[in-house]
Design a protein around this motif. Structure first.
Motif, PDB file in Angstrom:
ATOM      1  N   VAL A  13       1.855  -3.267   0.349  1.00 33.81           N
ATOM      2  CA  VAL A  13       2.352  -2.157  -0.472  1.00 33.81           C
ATOM      3  C   VAL A  13       3.591  -1.532   0.143  1.00 33.81           C
ATOM      4  O   VAL A  13       4.482  -1.091  -0.577  1.00 33.81           O
ATOM      5  CB  VAL A  13       1.243  -1.097  -0.665  1.00 33.81           C
ATOM      6  N   GLY A  46       3.746   2.179  -3.007  1.00 32.17           N
ATOM      7  CA  GLY A  46       2.366   2.650  -2.971  1.00 32.17           C
ATOM      8  C   GLY A  46       2.264   4.054  -2.418  1.00 32.17           C
ATOM      9  O   GLY A  46       3.028   4.449  -1.533  1.00 32.17           O
ATOM     10  N   ASN A  96      -0.306   2.841  -7.125  1.00 30.77           N
ATOM     11  CA  ASN A  96       0.674   1.835  -6.733  1.00 30.77           C
ATOM     12  C   ASN A  96       1.511   1.431  -7.935  1.00 30.77           C
ATOM     13  O   ASN A  96       1.001   1.359  -9.055  1.00 30.77           O
ATOM     14  CB  ASN A  96      -0.017   0.584  -6.183  1.00 30.77           C
TER      15      ASN A  96
END
Length: 180
Positions: free
Chosen positions: A59, A67, A84
């Motif tokens: 992420v 994220g 996210n």
């Protein structure tokens, strides 16, 4: 980051959004384990330190993803959930796919609604996106209600779209654009 926001990229009255950190592994995975029943069969967040590390690195290190941990401001930053933006496409599309989850202790308290109200201007502002899409299994009424309240519109239905929990699952496609 602005000093008045503390550790948060953006914040509202009750929640702040901040990036993932490898130091979040213990709390995040404990919350994921506590929330298995709530999440099943919709999503499966990482529930061990190793899977969290892989997830958090993906992420934070992938330019096609952004994220955020959703943290309760009044509870010393306790992690309430996550949001996210995945599969970010630049160029003429300027789009991303939204993924999110509340942890059991935070579900039904309006915290994720506030988090989405914070993510949208961030996505359409600093991230420079034009469109966000949320793909939701039709039986997930809470998730459908969440995006509807945030201004997303139902755009279509995709049979057998994603392989989740051992089966190909149908999804509704909900979207919002910067000019919505």
């Amino acid at each position: 980051m602005s000093d008045d926001l503390g550790p948060y990229l953006t914040a509202g009255a009750r929640v702040g959004l901040r990036p993932y950190s490898l130091d979040d592994a213990e709390e995040f995975t404990a919350r994921a384990r506590e929330s298995r029943e709530l999440h099943h069969p919709w999503l499966f967040p990482p529930d061990s330190p190793d899977t969290f590390a892989t997830y958090a690195r993906a992420v934070t290190d992938d330019p096609a993803r952004a994220g955020f941990l959703v943290c309760e401001r009044e509870q010393r930053g306790r992690i309430a959930g996550f949001v996210n933006i995945n599969n970010i496409v630049r160029g003429a599309f300027l789009s991303g796919a939204l993924g999110y989850g509340a942890f059991a202790h935070a579900a039904g308290r309006g915290l994720m609604g506030e988090a989405l109200r914070l993510v949208l201007p961030y996505a359409f502002g600093p991230l420079g996106l034009h469109r966000l899409e949320a793909n939701i299994q039709p039986g997930n009424a809470a998730s459908r209600a969440l995006v509807r309240r945030a201004g997303f519109r139902l755009e279509g239905f995709s049979p057998a779209m994603l392989h989740i929990d051992g089966a190909w699952r149908d999804h509704e496609r909900w979207a919002i654009t910067a000019c919505s």
